[in-house]
Design a protein around this motif. Sequence first.
Motif, mmCIF file in Angstrom:
data_model
loop_
_atom_site.group_PDB
_atom_site.id
_atom_site.type_symbol
_atom_site.label_atom_id
_atom_site.label_comp_id
_atom_site.label_asym_id
_atom_site.label_seq_id
_atom_site.Cartn_x
_atom_site.Cartn_y
_atom_site.Cartn_z
ATOM 1 N N ASP A 192 -4.363 -3.907 -0.763
ATOM 2 C CA ASP A 192 -3.269 -4.701 -1.328
ATOM 3 C C ASP A 192 -2.600 -5.595 -0.296
ATOM 4 O O ASP A 192 -2.222 -6.730 -0.596
ATOM 5 N N LEU A 193 -2.435 -5.071 0.915
ATOM 6 C CA LEU A 193 -1.671 -5.765 1.949
ATOM 7 C C LEU A 193 -2.458 -5.801 3.251
ATOM 8 O O LEU A 193 -3.284 -4.919 3.516
ATOM 9 N N ARG A 196 1.412 -9.014 4.746
ATOM 10 C CA ARG A 196 1.109 -10.084 3.801
ATOM 11 C C ARG A 196 0.306 -9.559 2.616
ATOM 12 O O ARG A 196 -0.407 -8.561 2.733
ATOM 13 N N GLN A 197 0.403 -10.272 1.512
ATOM 14 C CA GLN A 197 -0.439 -9.966 0.362
ATOM 15 C C GLN A 197 -1.876 -10.396 0.685
ATOM 16 O O GLN A 197 -2.100 -11.501 1.180
ATOM 17 N N GLN A 223 0.367 1.595 -2.538
ATOM 18 C CA GLN A 223 -0.346 0.386 -2.153
ATOM 19 C C GLN A 223 -1.057 0.632 -0.820
ATOM 20 O O GLN A 223 -0.551 1.362 0.032
#
Length: 292
Positions: free
Chosen positions: A264-265, A49-50, A243
């Motif tokens: 980021d994630l 997920r973000q 990322q």
Amino acid sequence: MPLQNLVEYFNDRFGQEHRSSFRPFILEQGKISGLFGPVRIDSSFSPLRQTLKPAAIIGHTAKIKVSTYEVQHLYSSEIENLLPHHSLQTNEFESIINFDRLSRTVHMLNFLPLTHLHDLLFLEVDPRHILGVKQDHGAYFQEVITQCGLETKNIVIILAVNSQYIRYHQVLIEGLENYRHRGYQIGLKFDSVAKESQTFEFIQKLSPDYVSLSARYLDNVRDNTLPAKLHQLKALVTNTGGQSILQHIDEKRSDSLARNTGFDLVQGSYYERSLAPVFLSESSDSGASAYG
């Protein structure tokens, strides 16, 4: 192509490659399993997920679930093929390669009902697989991906990095670059950042698309400089075009750490629990996928 047809295709392919009537892929209740001797391989997926918008899912990580399975009958001609003077699979590396390929095919097939056009599938590859394949890394799996109607750019090949393989870093990098040349994305997975110089050097040399770290390790660390180290890691990953991912987030404090250090994630059970109404609300507003 329907899943049943794909299962038949890969079973036929396996039979041709190994001169066997053994059919390792099974479709039951819409799920694919793979048989490797007495081991049954299934897939478990966890959404990525973000960080600042957890309802937005960009892909899934795949893990192996194993159970025992009664070994299928082999005919005498097939047993003959297993003998040393006939076998093409006589060493540990080749067994690992075959297990890795079988597992990834199972994950690929099970991923198909989950995927949207831009979704990513994150797959770990055993370092011994990369060391055992001398050239054309990713060529075999590319055929699987193409047959499933996807592209290599949908797949992120993840290498779990540990100190045992330090002396082989250059060979591992060359193998990962072979995957990259075929269009795969590349990721590195670290359980810790205890040896920053080795971690950072590997990232600088490879410039991976993704770098992940386990929150479970961080929960057990008592280091006042940890936030600074994470900021430094995040900055390096960003500067090399990648990322950052914080995985295994099971508690609110780990989610806060990911946000505060700019990851980021995120991935973990914290986001899956129905007791987190904020995420359920976001999901109903924006949909289950960032691309849905």
